[in-house]
Design an enzyme around this catalytic site. Structure first.
Site, short mmCIF file in Angstrom:
data_model
loop_
_atom_site.label_atom_id
_atom_site.label_comp_id
_atom_site.label_asym_id
_atom_site.label_seq_id
_atom_site.Cartn_x
_atom_site.Cartn_y
_atom_site.Cartn_z
N ASP A 126 9.04 5.32 8.73
CA ASP A 126 7.91 4.42 8.94
C ASP A 126 7.94 3.81 10.33
O ASP A 126 6.91 3.69 11.00
CB ASP A 126 7.92 3.29 7.90
N SER A 165 0.80 -1.23 0.00
CA SER A 165 0.00 0.00 0.00
C SER A 165 0.83 1.27 0.00
O SER A 165 0.31 2.35 -0.28
CB SER A 165 -0.92 0.00 1.22
N GLY A 166 2.12 1.18 0.35
CA GLY A 166 2.92 2.39 0.51
C GLY A 166 2.68 3.10 1.83
O GLY A 166 3.07 4.25 2.00
N LEU A 167 2.05 2.39 2.77
CA LEU A 167 1.72 2.97 4.07
C LEU A 167 2.69 2.54 5.17
O LEU A 167 2.45 2.80 6.34
CB LEU A 167 0.29 2.59 4.48
N GLY A 168 3.78 1.90 4.78
CA GLY A 168 4.75 1.47 5.78
C GLY A 168 4.30 0.26 6.57
O GLY A 168 4.63 0.12 7.75
N SER A 207 5.14 -2.97 6.36
CA SER A 207 6.21 -3.88 6.82
C SER A 207 6.92 -3.31 8.04
O SER A 207 7.28 -4.04 8.96
CB SER A 207 7.20 -4.15 5.70
#
Length: 352
Positions: free
Chosen positions: A169, A120-123, A125
């Site tokens: 992140d 998602s690009g929301l960090g 991981s």
């Protein structure tokens, strides 16, 4: 007994990429981001409840095996001993966490899941890493400060798995809230932006987060940008400097409650993201930006490395509903979010 942890993911407003270790070796990175109420969860299960058959309980205590299940990828692995865990592309983040935290005992299950979309690009991981070190630390009866959880999770990704990336992140996930962050070498400074309630409420109302439906491969994009940076491409270096200046301006706009300017700065950031490498954007992303802008978005950007995943827009105060509807009509999935100010949370469940 269950040990559970949850850690929020984040939306990055400005300055992303400038926190990557390669860049912070030579110049200070600046980032503004906010943790949101989408979470990565880690559960560690130790079977210690009373059983009718004492021999069964004894067998479980002597069991040194580890069972790991990723609900997001429906993947299960089992090892008879911690030392048998090998990196092979299957749930490597969890394996790396067990190794880095020097877990020498077995006899437990680890279950991971997230309610943020994959890639998602929301960090996500990073949030998962923070949640993992929390439950593994609890297993060792170790106590850490929030920044220590962030550093441990970052170390696992960068040094155990060789993942190119920055620390924003991990810190957003461990701390929660909206922050201005500074990165110089390995040093990180975080300053919470304590917005007046009415500014925060207006910000939450007018933000629209959508998932493109296409997970991005951030590792590939990071490699592309890194290669361009190492080749001393002046356009890449100039873009990074402008991203940092945009983060500084975004911090000021938020602190002064100038939300229209904030929205315009999202677009300024996006323009410079795209200068880093062509793979940061694609035809679908550009089309969604055109749709959002035509129906009331003041500005927007791709989250994380770009190339897919989530897009973030700030909209005119009475038109966010139109932006949401048109994005969904175009096939994107709108994600309802609010800010999370709790950061990493860990708790125990005795009876389940």
């Amino acid at each position: 007994m269950l040990i559970r942890a949850r850690a929020p993911v984040r939306i990055d407003f400005a300055g992303g990429w400038s926190d990557v270790a390669l860049f912070t070796e030579h110049s200070k990175g600046l980032v503004v981001n906010g943790a949101i109420n989408r979470y990565a969860y880690a559960t560690l299960r130790c079977e210690s409840q009373t059983t009718q058959d004492d021999s069964v309980e004894l067998q479980r205590i002597l069991d040194k095996s580890i069972r790991i299940y990723s609900a997001d990828f429906d993947t299960f692995i089992e090892a008879d001993d911690v030392r048998q865990l090998e990196y092979d592309g299957n749930i490597d983040l969890v394996k790396a966490g067990v190794r880095r935290m020097s877990i020498q005992i077995g006899g437990f299950d680890l279950i991971t899941q997230s309610n943020a979309p994959p890639g998602s690009g929301l960090g996500t991981s990073a949030a998962m890493g923070v949640a993992l070190v929390s439950v593994l630390g609890a297993l060792k009866e170790a106590t850490y400060l929030p920044y220590e959880y962030a550093e441990l999770a970052s170390t696992i990704e960068r040094h155990e798995l060789g993942i190119l990336g920055g620390k924003q992140d991990h810190y957003a996930s461990a701390l929660g809230g909206i922050h201005f962050m500074e990165f110089q070498g390995e040093e990180v400074k975080t300053s919470p932006l304590r917005l007046p309630p009415q500014i925060r409420y207006e910000l939450e109302k007018n933000l629209v987060l959508c998932y493109t439906g296409q997970p991005r491969l951030s590792g590939n994009i990071h490699q592309n940008v890194t290669t361009a940076y190492k080749s001393a491409d002046p356009s890449v270096r100039d873009a990074l400097e402008t991203l940092k200046a945009t983060a500084e301006a975004t911090k000021t706009a938020l602190m002064r409650g100038r939300l229209t300017e904030f929205g315009e700065l999202l677009t300024q950031n996006w323009r410079n993201q795209k200068k880093l490498h062509p793979s940061v954007t694609n035809e679908q992303i550009e089309q969604l930006f055109k749709i959002a802008t035509a129906h009331g978005a003041i500005g927007g950007k791709a989250c994380g490395a770009g190339g897919g995943g989530c897009l973030l827009f700030y909209c005119e105060p009475t038109r966010e509903h139109s932006v949401r509807q048109k994005l969904e009509d175009a096939g994107a999935r709108v994600i309802d979010v609010n800010f999370d100010f709790d950061g990493l949370q860990m708790w125990r469940v005795s009876n389940y």
